[in-house]
Design a protein around this motif. Structure first.
Motif: not given
Ligand code: OOG
Ligand code: NI
Length: 456
Positions: A370-384
């Motif tokens: 899904l990432l290779d196909l560019g269908l999904v992207e991601y972002e790091p979750i903030v440490y709370e």
């Protein structure tokens, strides 16, 4: 207008910040430094201070130290109204303090986005006090009432409703602030203060005052190294090293620095009804920069590299330590993709615009695909949350030299703290894992898939 828990939390954290700024002018100066530094960082990116993410504009954490189980239960109920719940267990006996605690903070992605305000809350462990002092401490604290009758009444009523009329919210916040307010008059005599302080400065700080004064309120900055330089340039009594991981391309956990605790004038009773002046050292200033939430594996690697640096740099100065730390952390991958593939950091996944064009994929498909196909992207979750070692370090650096006591030999006691709270303490890493899982579940549903496989 009716207010919900998120609105109440924002109102409360703003009111607290205003009160603390009036009490500790250096805190106001620190906020100004953060504004100046963040403005400069954004300017370099061709942006303006107003472009600062909402979270960064209002984000803070505070810290309080409580005396009894009764106080802890009541604070839990108050914070719950602000949408803040106990997460993580912090054992301060590791640095010889008779305290343990938790962080009250919002849990859901939505609530965190609105305002992630958190309060590091510790409570005195009476079981660790010397028998000779325990009775005195218990007696002093038994007579203390942090919560006004009006506040208790309002809490009980609010627990039955899910929103609160604005006027009532103002009253609730006004009454709540009294818990956190500084008092320059001790409730005990100079002699009693000295006795409790010789047991441990924390015992005196907790038991000798009528409130559970907030001892610091920490803004979040975009660049803590610049803040550190700026504090020194403006002559604030800054510590010489930043705590937590070294500077990195991909920031993890959190990095903090602080200015030393203030020596404040306090009036005591001389034992014969006369007021005599003395001093007390407790409140300090702190600032932090937050990075990504690490997995258990990431946390283990962090602990390992930090203790390696500590062992290698015993007795070196702040500046040299930074260097040793930086070198030690070369073993911690520093691109988001490596951190993701290595299972070291948690991420929030999102369906991209491209996916909405309707690319067809099998019903069971791997995340990588899904990432290779560019269908999904991601972002790091903030440490709370907080750094256990950092918390300990900060406690220590704000105590006078002679109070660096030997290690108290006792096991951590999360069950005891949960019993005192009357509820479960969530594990912080489980919370991040759940945020990541929820984000993947949203992707799966939006893409109409049966299963996304190959998740770390
Ligand atoms: C709490 C210190 C912990 C942090 O940022 O690690 C803390 C205290 O001194 O009561 O706030
Ligand atoms: Ni702090």
């Amino acid at each position: 207008m009716a207010l919900n828990a998120d609105d109440l939390r924002t109102r409360f954290s703003e009111a607290l910040s205003e009160m603390y700024r009036a009490e500790v002018p250096l805190y106001g100066e620190l906020l100004q430094i953060v504004r100046d530094v963040d403005g400069a960082v954004l300017e370099a990116q061709g942006k303006q201070l107003e472009d600062r993410p909402l979270r960064n504009q209002l984000e803070r954490h505070g810290a309080i130290r409580l005396g009894t189980e009764h106080e802890l239960r009541a604070i839990k109920r108050l914070f719950a109204l602000f949408g803040m719940h106990p997460v993580g267990y912090y054992d301060l006996t590791a640095v010889g303090f008779p305290l343990h605690g938790t962080a009250f903070r919002p849990l859901t992605a939505r609530a965190l986005d609105k305002n992630p305000f958190r309060v590091f809350t510790t409570v005195l462990r009476h079981d660790l006090l010397s028998p000779s002092i325990r009775e005195t401490v218990d007696k002093i604290l038994k007579d203390r009432n942090l919560f006004s009758p009006r506040l208790c009444e309002m809490i009980a009523r609010a627990e039955r409703e899910s929103t609160m009329p604005a006027q009532e919210a103002n009253d609730l916040i006004f009454e709540s602030l009294k818990i956190f307010k500084w008092h320059s008059r001790s409730t005990v005599s100079m002699n009693a203060y000295a006795r409790l302080k010789s047991e441990h400065p924390m015992v005196a700080d907790i038991a000798c005052f009528p409130s559970a004064h907030i001892n610091h309120l920490t803004p979040r900055t975009l660049d803590i190294d610049l803040v550190q330089q700026e504090m020194a340039r403006r002559g604030l009594p800054a510590k010489d090293a930043i705590e937590g991981p070294p500077p990195r391309q991909c920031p993890i956990l959190l990095r903090q620095t602080s200015f030393k605790a203030l020596e404040e004038r306090v009036m005591f009773d001389d034992g014969h009804g006369q007021a005599v002046p003395g001093t007390h050292t407790a409140r300090f200033g702190e600032v932090e920069q937050r990075g990504a939430a690490v997995t258990n594996k990431g946390r283990e690697l962090y602990d390992q590299l930090l203790s390696f640096a500590n062992r290698n740099a015993a007795n070196v100065s702040g500046h040299q330590f930074d260097h040793v730390l930086y070198n030690s952390f070369r073993k911690f991958p520093d691109t988001w993709e490596e951190l993701r593939v290595g299972g070291l950091v948690y991420f929030c996944y999102r369906v991209t615009g491209a996916a909405k064009l309707g690319v067809s994929v099998p019903q069971q498909v791997s995340l990588d695909r899904l990432l290779d196909l560019g269908l999904v992207e991601y972002e790091p979750i903030v440490y709370e949350d907080f750094l256990p070692f950092s918390a300990a370090g900060i406690f220590k650096s704000n105590l006078p030299e002679e109070s660096n006591r030997p290690h108290i030999d006792c096991s951590s006691n999360v069950t005891e703290l949960e019993r005192a709270l009357g509820c479960q303490i969530l594990n912080e890493i489980d919370c991040y894992r759940k945020l990541q899982e929820d984000s993947l579940e949203r992707c799966r549903a939006e893409l109409g898939l049966e299963e996304i496989t190959g998740v770390f």
